[in-house]
Structures are given as C-alpha cells and as structure tokens.
Enzyme design. Structure first.
Site, PDB file in Angstrom:
ATOM      1  CB  SER A 123     -22.508  58.583  40.135  1.00 39.84           C
ATOM      2  OG  SER A 123     -23.564  58.102  39.568  1.00 39.84           O
ATOM      3  CG  HIS A 144     -18.918  58.462  41.837  1.00 37.35           C
ATOM      4  ND1 HIS A 144     -18.530  59.146  40.750  1.00 37.35           N
ATOM      5  CD2 HIS A 144     -18.998  57.410  41.412  1.00 37.35           C
ATOM      6  CE1 HIS A 144     -19.385  58.576  40.032  1.00 37.35           C
ATOM      7  NE2 HIS A 144     -19.623  57.722  40.066  1.00 37.35           N
ATOM      8  CD  GLU A 156     -16.933  61.927  41.583  1.00 41.49           C
ATOM      9  OE1 GLU A 156     -16.827  63.537  41.115  1.00 41.49           O
ATOM     10  OE2 GLU A 156     -17.557  62.086  41.460  1.00 41.49           O
ATOM     11  CG  ASN A 195     -21.736  61.658  36.751  1.00 39.50           C
ATOM     12  OD1 ASN A 195     -20.861  61.559  34.640  1.00 39.50           O
ATOM     13  ND2 ASN A 195     -21.829  60.889  38.001  1.00 39.50           N
TER      14      ASN A 195
END
Length: 662
Positions: A123, A144, A156, A195
């Site tokens: 991540s 991801h 992702e 994130n």
C-alpha cells in the site's frame, strides 16, 4: 505476455487481503494457487474463500454453480515451489515490511517460471526497491487492491522506475478482467494515490487535536457530516488500525521529509497499544464505551478549511510530480476511500486561492513544513482550479453537452440515457445529483431528437440505495433546510414524471428510499432478478420526502403503499412485480439489453399520441372528468397529424410505421 496468456495466478499470502485477491481471481476464471507458510494459515484462507463465496451465492451476487466452480479453481499450497509451478502472474501479499517482502522475492525467483510477471500488493512501499531484488524489474509492478477485495472496485496499478509499459497494460487488463477499475500510478511515490491523500489527512486531524484547536468529536463531525467522508478521521484510524496509518507516515517521513512528521498523538496511541477496534480502544472506546458516536452538528468551518488545504496540497503534489492527473486522483480516492467527490473537485469547490491563504497563514504561524504550499498548488490557484475553472454549457447530447459531475448523460438513437454515476456511494442521491438531474431532464425534455428517457445507476450493485443521508446531515436538525430539501427532490422527480416523453427505469441491485422514489416517477420499471427494493425511511424515524407517499399509492394502490412504507421492509423484484410496481423482471445479465429494447420501442412510437396519453392519465388521477376531457382533446388533436396517416398507412400495408412527431 498478453492477457489471454494468463491462466494461473499464484497468490503468496492467505491472510485477509491474500484470500480476498485469490477469490476475485478465481471468480474471474483464473486457476489460483494460494500459498502461505503453514497448513493452518493456508487452510484458514481457503475456508474464508469458501465462506465468502457461499455468502455471495446466498445474496444472489453469483450463482451456486459459479461459486462452486470458483472454489474448485483454488488450490492451497505450503511448498513455495509447488505454488509457483505454472504461474503466469505472481501476486505477493505478505506483511507490509520491506525486509519481509525482499526475503520472499529472493526465494521466489528461484522457483518462478522465467516468463512470470511479479506484482506486489503493497500500500505504500517502493515498487522500484522491491523490483531490484528480482531478476525481472521490467516485469514487476504494484497491484494495490483495497480491503475487502471482493467488494472494493479500485486497483492502483503502480509503475516502478524500471517497469515496462507492456507490464502495466497487462496488469491493468488483468484488473479489468477481475471486474475492477484500475487507476495508473505513473511514478513510484510513497502512499501512491489513496494513502497519499488519506494518511496526511489523518495526520493533520491529529495535529489539530494535539494543538488544542478542536477536539476529536469536532474534527470527526466536520469530516463526516460537512466534508461528506464515509467516516470521521479518527473513526477511520480506529477502523483500519492506528498503527497502520502511523507506520505509513513513518515511511513517508523517512522518504519525503519533515512535511510528513507523524503527530505525537498518533505515536502515543501506538505506544499504549490503543490501536482502535482491533484492540478495543483507540480514539474511541469499543469495549467499555459506545464506540464512535459522532455528533452531526459539531461542524467547524476552520477545521474544514484546514483539512481541505492540506488535502489540496497533497493532491497538487501528486499532479505536479506526475504521479497522477486530477481525474485519476479523484477517481482513485472516490473508489478507494469512498469520498463523495474527489479531493481535486472538493478543493476547487472550496477555492484554491482561499486554501493557499490558509496554508500560508499556518506556515507563518507554526513554521511547519507540512503547510508549505507546493508550486503546483499556487499555479493551479492562479489558473482558477485544478481543472482550470472550466464551466458547463451546450446541449444534452454526448458530443457538446454539459460536463455533469455525478451523472452520465447521453443521447443515443433517440434515447436520452441518464445514469447516476456514484457507484462508490451506491449511487445515493445528493443535492448535487438533484441539481444535475433537474437540468438534464429539462434539456432532454426540450430536445425534439429525444423520444424516450432511460434511467439507470452505474455499476451492478445499486440503481440507487437512496438519499445520501450522510451529506444531507450537514443541515443538522434545521426544519427549514429539511423542507427545502424535500421540495427540491419532489420538484426534480416531478419533472421526470411530467415529462411528455416515456420514461423507463432500469433497476439493478438496491433500489431503496429516495432511489425507489426516483424509480416511481418513471412510467415503466424493469428490474434484474437480484434487485432489492423498499422504502426504509421509517426505520430511521423519517418518512419518504421526495413524493413517495403520493406516487407509490398511485402505482400500487393505497393498501400496498402503506404496507411498503409502514413496514419499511425490503422486497425482491418478483414480489414487486406481483405488487404491480415492476413491469418486468429479467435475468441479471439481460437487464441492460432488455431496458434498451423497451426504450427503443417507446422511442419509435408516435410522440404526439404518447404525450397526450400521459397527460390524460395524469389528469384523471384526481378528476375523472378532467382526464376524459384531456383524452378527448388529445384524440382530436392527433386526427390532424402526419403520424396518424403514417400509422394507418403502415397498418394497411402491413409495414412498420416511422413516426416523426408531426
């Protein structure tokens, strides 16, 4: 390697993410090798896949045979060499520690087929650094998934410094074949997209509390009920684990510098092992307390502006560093974090000039690096926004129509298609949806080229799960706000009901509350077998406020309407067909085709006769004589139309009429 060459996917790690990814791959038709370090762990992962597939079948998300076939495609392994035998794509899902992942890849390259592509589900860790442990850095990228993989749409796809374009295209295609939406992360950057937005937002929320500028409840009330995020910042930290976000921050701090210094408040929680739900206590108490009880009326404008300013700065950093463009950032954060709108759009709506001023004031006051506005943010502010302040305009068709944000509106072969495009929020209806829908209906209704209107919801989970209660809660308990909101929905859906053109609602998945009120305003409704309908407002202490108390009774009768509304029960599509609400129930995979067939049939009908037919039916609802009068006038009017002659001629010649509305 081409996508059609991929037959076997090996998943390394059978934990929550690993077994979820394995299940998604198996459902997509791939053979799956699921591997963990001992029999207990891999069997537990396999059992979770079996349980999850059973739940999907129970909820009619997949057929029983499909679930059984998917499970048959999964093989559990402990021996790494056996697990990698015949692998085309290797998905690594081991703990989020660089050293552990490197150790795994050093062992993997001894057994993996030479042509296999490697992807890591990290991540935040460096794709480039991991790829350089292997013998194929050009065939190594990030993939991801988001938790839980079976439900979350976003993947992702992250490029390392050495990753080839062919590898990225292959993995994007693989994600799409699994029913996911891939978003390209063009550059290896800590936190990637989602994130990189979420973790600094959580950090800033903690700094606000640490500095004494607001308390936890005020920050969470603002983020949840003013900004419209799915959870408050601290509620989210407790949900995912305070330690998880903290460790990502540590990594960002190490790689990106002081702007990502973790707030001491987060470090204290980690040191105390008060990590959130998983330990029973975090920022909220889940053992001896009531958990996250967030007030909807503790909103603070300064908190909102500060959080949006930091978020805008992170968004600008991603765009300016060519990690992703504004559209990709918005799509990723909506799909991966459930934001009602993407951070670029939220920042543009707030005004980038104002957000830059906020950052400059905080930087001068505190001297903290996290408030230093990026060059790209200043450039975007001067340009009028991340998207340059472009406005709407034009006609309703797809060629030069307005750029709707939450609707997809297009005209195709005389059919005006209106699709609610908020799958990340179950196509719930917000004030913005109502605004855009009112405009779209006006445009379509005034377009002579449009002969029928088709309504649908994006994705396959919901036509519309109802009102976006969370975003609307920002109005608090203000009765004036509530009345105006009710009026807005009534008027918007009233435009649809009163349209002179036939309207078809294609219902797939949840059709609840305000979503069912929208469908009720259509002339005809087709539903997939998996659809679930109902008016659950009374379970919330509310009542239908967008015309449901009136329109539903006209469609199904007063007795059935009272049953549906007062019980607040949910009904399957067949039952609602028995109640005369749904005109036709079709298999899930046939809904789109059948809905378009019906819309095309209605679009080929005589527009003038259709218009007067609808008007006569509506006029007769409360006054039979008025209805008969409109019927007679309409009957007389069509006698002098070219359409009548076309219809009679076609009938006499046993042909198909081509009505032109003349």
């Amino acid at each position: 390697m081409q996508l059609e060459d991929v037959q076997r996917v090996t998943v390394l790690g059978a934990g929550n993410m690993g077994h979820g990814i394995a299940e998604v791959a198996a459902l997509a038709g791939y053979d799956v090798s699921l591997r963990d370090i001992n029999d207990e762990l891999v069997q537990k992962g396999y059992d979770q896949i079996e349980w999850s597939l059973g739940k999907l079948a129970e909820k009619d998300r997949v057929g029983d045979d499909e679930a059984d076939a998917a499970l048959d495609r999964v093989e559990p392994y402990v021996d790494l060499g056996d697990a990698l035998d015949g692998a085309d794509v290797v998905v690594e899902v081991v703990p989020e520690k660089m050293a552990i992942k490197k150790d795994v890849y050093e062992e993997v390259i001894e057994h993996a087929p030479d042509e296999a592509v490697f992807v890591t589900n990290t991540s935040s860790l460096s794709i480039t650094e991991l790829s350089e442990v292997t013998d194929r850095s050009e065939r190594f990228c990030g993939m991801h998934f988001f938790n839980p993989p079976v439900r979350m749409d976003l993947v992702e796809v992250i490029s390392g410094r050495h990753t080839s374009e062919e590898t990225l295209e292959l993995i994007e295609g693989l994600a799409e074949s699994m029913g996911k939406t891939p978003v390209r992360v063009r550059k290896d950057s800590p936190g990637f997209i989602v994130n990189r937005i979420l973790v600094p937002l959580m950090n800033e929320a903690a700094w606000i509390v640490e500095s004494g500028d607001a308390d936890v409840e005020t920050v969470d009330s603002t983020t949840k009920f003013d900004m419209g995020l799915p959870m408050g910042s601290f509620e989210l930290a407790d949900q995912v684990g305070v330690d998880v976000g903290y460790h990502v921050l540590e990594y960002m701090h190490e790689v990106l510098g002081d702007a990502y210094r973790p707030c001491p408040l987060l470090g204290e929680k980690v040191e105390e092992e008060n990590l959130g739900k998983k330990t029973g206590k975090g920022f909220y108490d889940y053992e001896d307390g009531d958990g996250a009880q967030i007030p909807s009326d503790a909103i603070d404008a300064d908190v909102r502006r500060r959080l949006l300013a930091v978020t805008a700065n992170e968004t600008a950093g991603l765009i300016g560093d060519d990690v992703a463009d504004a559209d990709d950032v918005d799509e990723a954060v909506k799909l991966g974090a459930g934001f009602p709108d993407g951070p670029a759009k939220l920042a543009d709506a707030e005004g980038l000039d104002a957000l830059v001023e906020t950052l400059d004031a905080l930087a001068e006051e505190t001297g903290e690096a996290r408030y230093e506005a990026t060059d790209y943010l200043r450039e975007a502010a001067e340009a009028g926004g991340f998207r340059g302040g472009s406005g709407d305009g034009g006609d309703a068709d797809s060629g030069d129509g307005p750029s709707y944000e939450v609707l997809n509106v297009a005209v195709d072969d005389r059919i005006g298609h209106v699709e609610i495009d908020r799958p990340h929020r179950m196509n719930t209806i917000s004030g913005e949806v109502l605004d855009e829908m009112a405009d779209a209906i006006d445009r379509l209704d005034g377009d002579d080229e449009v002969r029928a209107i088709l309504l649908s919801g994006a994705g396959d989970r919901a036509f519309s799960a109802g009102a976006d209660v969370q975003s609307m809660a920002a109005g608090g308990a203000d009765p004036i706000y509530a009345v105006e909101l009710s009026r807005q929905g009534q008027q918007t859906f009233g435009k649809l009901e009163e349209s002179d053109k036939p309207v078809v609602a294609a219902i797939d998945g949840y059709c609840l509350g305000g979503g069912m009120e929208l469908a009720t305003a259509a002339d005809m409704r087709i539903a997939s077998e998996r659809s679930e309908l109902g008016q659950p407002e009374l379970d919330l202490g509310l009542l239908p406020g967008w015309g449901g108390t009136q329109r539903l009774a006209r469609v199904v009768g007063e007795g059935r309407a009272k049953e549906i509304i007062l019980t607040a029960d949910r009904y399957d599509a067949e039952t609602m067909a028995d109640y005369d609400f749904v005109n036709e129930v079709v298999p899930d995979d046939e809904l789109d085709e059948r809905a378009w067939e019906l819309a095309e049939r209605l679009a080929s009908g005589p527009p003038i006769a259709q218009k007067y037919t609808k008007r006569a039916i509506h006029a007769g609802r409360t006054d039979n004589e008025a209805g008969l009068e409109v019927e007679a006038m309409g009957f007389g009017h069509v006698m002098n139309t070219d359409d009548l002659m076309e219809g009679v001629t076609a009938f006499m010649g046993d042909g198909e009429p081509e009505f032109e509305g003349k």
